[in-house]
Write a protein that holds these residues in place. Structure first.
Motif, PDB file in Angstrom:
ATOM      1  N   ALA A  84      -7.802  36.238  26.781  1.00  0.00           N
ATOM      2  CA  ALA A  84      -9.112  35.574  26.756  1.00  0.00           C
ATOM      3  C   ALA A  84      -9.722  35.658  28.146  1.00  0.00           C
ATOM      4  CB  ALA A  84      -8.976  34.127  26.320  1.00  0.00           C
ATOM      5  N   SER A  85     -11.040  35.568  28.207  1.00  0.00           N
ATOM      6  CA  SER A  85     -11.713  35.642  29.504  1.00  0.00           C
ATOM      7  C   SER A  85     -13.079  34.977  29.424  1.00  0.00           C
ATOM      8  CB  SER A  85     -11.870  37.104  29.955  1.00  0.00           C
ATOM      9  OG  SER A  85     -12.519  37.874  28.954  1.00  0.00           O
ATOM     10  N   LEU A  86     -13.547  34.512  30.567  1.00  0.00           N
ATOM     11  CA  LEU A  86     -14.871  33.914  30.684  1.00  0.00           C
ATOM     12  C   LEU A  86     -15.755  34.850  31.485  1.00  0.00           C
ATOM     13  CD1 LEU A  86     -16.623  31.346  30.141  1.00  0.00           C
ATOM     14  CD2 LEU A  86     -15.965  30.589  32.432  1.00  0.00           C
ATOM     15  N   HIS A  87     -17.002  35.023  31.040  1.00  0.00           N
ATOM     16  CA  HIS A  87     -17.921  35.963  31.667  1.00  0.00           C
ATOM     17  C   HIS A  87     -19.195  35.250  32.098  1.00  0.00           C
ATOM     18  CE1 HIS A  87     -15.356  39.268  30.218  1.00  0.00           C
ATOM     19  NE2 HIS A  87     -15.151  38.445  29.204  1.00  0.00           N
ATOM     20  N   PRO A  88     -19.821  35.722  33.167  1.00  0.00           N
ATOM     21  CA  PRO A  88     -21.012  35.025  33.684  1.00  0.00           C
ATOM     22  C   PRO A  88     -22.234  35.138  32.785  1.00  0.00           C
ATOM     23  CG  PRO A  88     -20.628  37.057  34.908  1.00  0.00           C
ATOM     24  CD  PRO A  88     -19.436  36.852  34.033  1.00  0.00           C
ATOM     25  N   ASN A  89     -22.253  36.152  31.912  1.00  0.00           N
ATOM     26  CA  ASN A  89     -23.405  36.342  31.033  1.00  0.00           C
ATOM     27  C   ASN A  89     -22.986  37.161  29.815  1.00  0.00           C
ATOM     28  OD1 ASN A  89     -23.581  39.215  31.859  1.00  0.00           O
ATOM     29  ND2 ASN A  89     -24.343  38.354  33.789  1.00  0.00           N
ATOM     30  N   PHE A  90     -23.887  37.255  28.857  1.00  0.00           N
ATOM     31  CA  PHE A  90     -23.557  37.970  27.626  1.00  0.00           C
ATOM     32  C   PHE A  90     -23.338  39.452  27.881  1.00  0.00           C
ATOM     33  CE2 PHE A  90     -25.130  40.598  24.085  1.00  0.00           C
ATOM     34  CZ  PHE A  90     -24.104  40.350  23.186  1.00  0.00           C
ATOM     35  N   ALA A  91     -24.145  40.078  28.727  1.00  0.00           N
ATOM     36  CA  ALA A  91     -24.010  41.515  28.983  1.00  0.00           C
ATOM     37  C   ALA A  91     -22.630  41.847  29.517  1.00  0.00           C
ATOM     38  CB  ALA A  91     -25.096  41.988  29.943  1.00  0.00           C
ATOM     39  N   ASP A  92     -22.094  40.979  30.373  1.00  0.00           N
ATOM     40  CA  ASP A  92     -20.762  41.218  30.919  1.00  0.00           C
ATOM     41  C   ASP A  92     -19.702  41.056  29.825  1.00  0.00           C
ATOM     42  OD1 ASP A  92     -19.269  41.641  33.548  1.00  0.00           O
ATOM     43  OD2 ASP A  92     -18.225  39.884  32.742  1.00  0.00           O
ATOM     44  N   TRP A  93     -19.883  40.055  28.957  1.00  0.00           N
ATOM     45  CA  TRP A  93     -18.975  39.929  27.812  1.00  0.00           C
ATOM     46  C   TRP A  93     -19.015  41.197  26.969  1.00  0.00           C
ATOM     47  CZ3 TRP A  93     -19.643  40.653  22.679  1.00  0.00           C
ATOM     48  CH2 TRP A  93     -18.598  40.264  21.830  1.00  0.00           C
ATOM     49  N   PHE A  94     -20.206  41.697  26.683  1.00  0.00           N
ATOM     50  CA  PHE A  94     -20.361  42.880  25.833  1.00  0.00           C
ATOM     51  C   PHE A  94     -19.666  44.086  26.450  1.00  0.00           C
ATOM     52  CE2 PHE A  94     -22.539  46.684  24.377  1.00  0.00           C
ATOM     53  CZ  PHE A  94     -22.561  46.493  23.001  1.00  0.00           C
ATOM     54  N   ASP A  95     -19.867  44.297  27.740  1.00  0.00           N
ATOM     55  CA  ASP A  95     -19.260  45.451  28.402  1.00  0.00           C
ATOM     56  C   ASP A  95     -17.736  45.371  28.376  1.00  0.00           C
ATOM     57  OD1 ASP A  95     -21.714  46.522  28.961  1.00  0.00           O
ATOM     58  OD2 ASP A  95     -21.761  45.887  31.051  1.00  0.00           O
ATOM     59  N   THR A  96     -17.197  44.153  28.378  1.00  0.00           N
ATOM     60  CA  THR A  96     -15.748  43.964  28.409  1.00  0.00           C
ATOM     61  C   THR A  96     -15.119  44.070  27.028  1.00  0.00           C
ATOM     62  OG1 THR A  96     -15.961  42.493  30.334  1.00  0.00           O
ATOM     63  CG2 THR A  96     -13.897  42.376  29.074  1.00  0.00           C
ATOM     64  N   TRP A  97     -15.768  43.505  26.024  1.00  0.00           N
ATOM     65  CA  TRP A  97     -15.132  43.355  24.722  1.00  0.00           C
ATOM     66  C   TRP A  97     -15.648  44.321  23.659  1.00  0.00           C
ATOM     67  CZ3 TRP A  97     -10.855  40.499  23.952  1.00  0.00           C
ATOM     68  CH2 TRP A  97     -10.539  39.543  24.927  1.00  0.00           C
ATOM     69  N   ALA A  98     -16.931  44.487  23.534  1.00  0.00           N
ATOM     70  CA  ALA A  98     -17.484  45.275  22.432  1.00  0.00           C
ATOM     71  C   ALA A  98     -17.711  46.733  22.787  1.00  0.00           C
ATOM     72  CB  ALA A  98     -18.792  44.646  21.949  1.00  0.00           C
ATOM     73  N   LYS A  99     -18.229  46.988  23.957  1.00  0.00           N
ATOM     74  CA  LYS A  99     -18.608  48.353  24.325  1.00  0.00           C
ATOM     75  C   LYS A  99     -17.443  49.342  24.325  1.00  0.00           C
ATOM     76  CE  LYS A  99     -21.455  50.806  27.734  1.00  0.00           C
ATOM     77  NZ  LYS A  99     -22.251  50.634  28.989  1.00  0.00           N
ATOM     78  N   PRO A 100     -16.233  48.945  24.753  1.00  0.00           N
ATOM     79  CA  PRO A 100     -15.148  49.929  24.811  1.00  0.00           C
ATOM     80  C   PRO A 100     -14.619  50.379  23.453  1.00  0.00           C
ATOM     81  CG  PRO A 100     -14.736  48.094  26.316  1.00  0.00           C
ATOM     82  CD  PRO A 100     -15.861  47.674  25.411  1.00  0.00           C
ATOM     83  N   ILE A 101     -14.956  49.675  22.381  1.00  0.00           N
ATOM     84  CA  ILE A 101     -14.444  50.034  21.065  1.00  0.00           C
ATOM     85  C   ILE A 101     -15.016  51.379  20.638  1.00  0.00           C
ATOM     86  CG2 ILE A 101     -14.437  49.376  18.621  1.00  0.00           C
ATOM     87  CD1 ILE A 101     -14.410  46.480  19.525  1.00  0.00           C
ATOM     88  N   TYR A 102     -14.189  52.214  20.029  1.00  0.00           N
ATOM     89  CA  TYR A 102     -14.642  53.527  19.581  1.00  0.00           C
ATOM     90  C   TYR A 102     -15.502  53.386  18.335  1.00  0.00           C
ATOM     91  CZ  TYR A 102     -14.618  58.134  17.445  1.00  0.00           C
ATOM     92  OH  TYR A 102     -15.011  59.314  16.865  1.00  0.00           O
TER      93      TYR A 102
END
Length: 582
Positions: A383-401
């Motif tokens: 689990a992790s906390l991110h400063p904003n939604f874009a950072d959450w997206f880059d960490t969790w959703a974007k790397p998925i193929y």
């Protein structure tokens, strides 16, 4: 691969290449190249002049892999990128779905054999403004040719391509503007987005303005097309609603060539229809204005567990699905998961405006206890906390193929199916997961978002949009895809499509009233009117008749499509009520 603007001589050569198809065509059918009344080279040259030289000749991406003109070096590069999204996103006519490419010029089939446009558009206008779209609409109307609309080509229904068509390619309208909006039903921060804006463009820009804008999980999907017009779900949906719920107004070009705005106070019926009634069927959308929200921290979490014992594994899957009913009650909490016969993965959970990572994992603790009692071992539990939604997206959703060489089906899963009929539902999931070897394996992908009227507000949910009402009763949306080999034969692709429809029927039987998210569905579902549009269908038919009475805009499994045109054996559209001979 850079697209070159065509000139008169190139147009003449291309028209000549179709001369073998020459022959008269009934006016009850759209014309194809080679027909006596297909527009002349001079007519295409005039259109090219009208749109400032932005007319592009359609060309299959795999053409250099075939004779004549085989180029071994270029062909090798094409093969290496054949399943890359970027290959198709930046092309005006090629689309990512192998089914709708008809295996046209598959580079792995060359250098001998046929290489034709198949289902791809003959020409495309690189639309940059309303005048370009108006010119394309009027040219298609005047010359009785098919019109298609393409942005990125993320399209499993075949709505972005069509044999003998002129494509309006909106991919390069990338304008993004943030401002304070004041309208009849909303006042606050908003974003005006050009038709070509993708989430990868939008999220970081919104974050730089201290804002969030709702979009999807796949970064390369366009905001304005099938996403917003088809309903649209994404990580922030459990907080703010569907993509269609965000729309404040549309900028469109209609079938009669008018450049208008559709909003609650102007052309309100069209505004309603475009909010969930399907893309590419009522007007050409050039931009959308959507709500924006103050940004803030976001927490994410994920884990996996393997199938080490079949009975234990499916009991653990059942426990997760049942726990979704608890997570569903938490404002803004969403989860995206992937399920195969070998492994379950919570790819990501999101809790917007969390103060700590524990805020997103705390609600999972009862599930963890249940899995522990089953002796299920969690892997990659993080689990992790991110400063904003874009950072959450880059960490969790974007790397998925997110693949391109797939065929996809889906179903909205009602809360009642999980609450009252969970064993039958899990049996259907298990059937798909365990019996998919004939199609190369299948993954089931779920996105759990609460978009009920209570969550998104009555103004969004109570008939104010054409969103399929089943969305409001869905605990999660499910899609399942089958991967296709780069050199998959047409027979294999067709077999996979039939298999998906069979499994959709299986899901339909255990989810009465569930419906389907039309952007993750099949074009030949016999229940498409009920599943994709529900009780809104007849009202949408009336809007279609008003704004497009001659059915210039035609798409598979779209409102009115079964009462206007149908593809003939050679791909041309022919009137259902008239002769299809030519």
């Amino acid at each position: 691969m850079e697209q070159k603007r065509i000139v008169v001589t190139a147009l003449a050569l291309l028209i000549g290449a179709f001369s073998s198809r020459a022959g008269a065509s009934s006016s009850k059918c759209r014309y194809l190249p080679g027909d006596a009344k297909w527009p002349s080279a001079a007519a295409w040259a005039q259109l090219n002049h009208t749109v400032g030289g932005s007319l592009i000749a359609g060309r299959p991406l795999g053409r250099p892999c075939f004779e004549p003109g085989f180029d071994a070096t270029e062909c090798a590069a094409i093969k290496a990128e054949w399943t890359s999204l970027d290959t198709f996103l930046a092309d005006p006519v090629n689309v990512m779905s192998p089914y709708w490419m008809n295996n046209s010029c598959n580079p792995f089939y060359g250098p001998s054999g046929a290489c034709t446009l198949g289902n791809l558009a003959v020409y495309a206008i690189d639309v940059r403004n309303a005048q370009d779209a108006v010119a394309g609409v009027r040219f298609a109307q005047a010359n009785n040719i098919r019109l298609t609309i393409k942005n990125t080509g993320h399209d499993f229904l075949g709505r972005s391509s069509g044999a003998g068509s002129l494509a309006l390619w909106t991919h390069n309208i990338k304008d993004i503007a943030f401002f304070n909006y004041r309208g009849r039903d909303y006042a606050g921060p908003a974003a005006r987005l050009g038709a070509g804006v993708q989430y990868s463009d939008l999220y970081p820009v919104a974050s730089a303005h201290g804002l969030r804008v709702l979009g999807g999980s796949c970064p390369t999907v366009g905001v304005v097309g099938g996403f917003s017009q088809g309903g649209g779900h994404g990580p922030l949906s459990a907080k703010y609603g569907l993509g269609a719920d965000q729309v404040l107004e549309w900028e469109v070009v209609t079938a009669d060539g008018r450049h208008i705005t559709a909003s609650p106070s102007q052309n309100a019926d069209l505004y309603w229809a475009l909010r969930g009634g399907g893309a590419g069927n009522y007007a050409v959308v050039l931009s959308v204005t959507v709500k924006a929200y103050p940004d803030g921290p976001a927490a994410g979490a994920g884990f996996t567990f393997a199938n080490e014992d079949e009975n234990t594994y499916w009991a653990a899957v059942s426990a997760f699905l049942k726990h979704l009913l608890v997570l569903d009650t938490l404002d803004g909490y969403m989860s995206g998961f992937t399920l195969t016969a070998q492994q379950f993965a919570l790819d990501f959970a999101l809790l917007p405006d969390a103060e700590a990572a524990d805020d997103v994992t705390g609600p999972l603790e009862p599930l963890f206890a249940e899995l522990d009692a089953l002796n299920v071992t969690l892997v990659s539990n993080r689990a992790s906390l991110h400063p904003n939604f874009a950072d959450w997206f880059d960490t969790w959703a974007k790397p998925i193929y997110y693949g391109t060489n797939d065929s996809v089906g889906g179903r909205l899963i009602p809360r009642a199916a999980v609450r009252d009929n969970l064993p039958a539902l899990v049996a259907a999931f298990r059937d798909i997961a365990e019996n998919s070897s004939a199609v190369g394996g299948s993954a089931l992908n779920g996105v759990a978002v609460n978009v009920t009227e209570a969550r998104v507000g009555s103004a969004a949910a109570s008939g104010a949009s054409a969103v399929l009402p089943a969305w409001r009763e869905a605990l999660f949306t499910l899609n399942f895809g089958i991967p296709l080999a780069e050199d998959a034969s047409w027979e294999t692709i067709r077999f996979g499509q039939r298999w998906i429809n069979e499994k959709q029927d299986r899901l339909r039987a255990v989810t009465p009233g569930g419906g389907t998210y039309m952007s993750e569905a099949t074009w030949d579902n016999p229940h498409w009117k009920e599943d994709y549009f529900g009780v809104n269908y007849e009202a949408l038919r009336a809007v279609k008749a008003k704004y497009d009475p001659e059915n210039l805009f035609w798409a598979n499994a779209a409102v009115g499509s079964d009462a206007s045109w149908e593809p003939a054996a050679d791909g041309r559209l022919c009137s259902i009520s008239g002769s299809t001979s030519h």
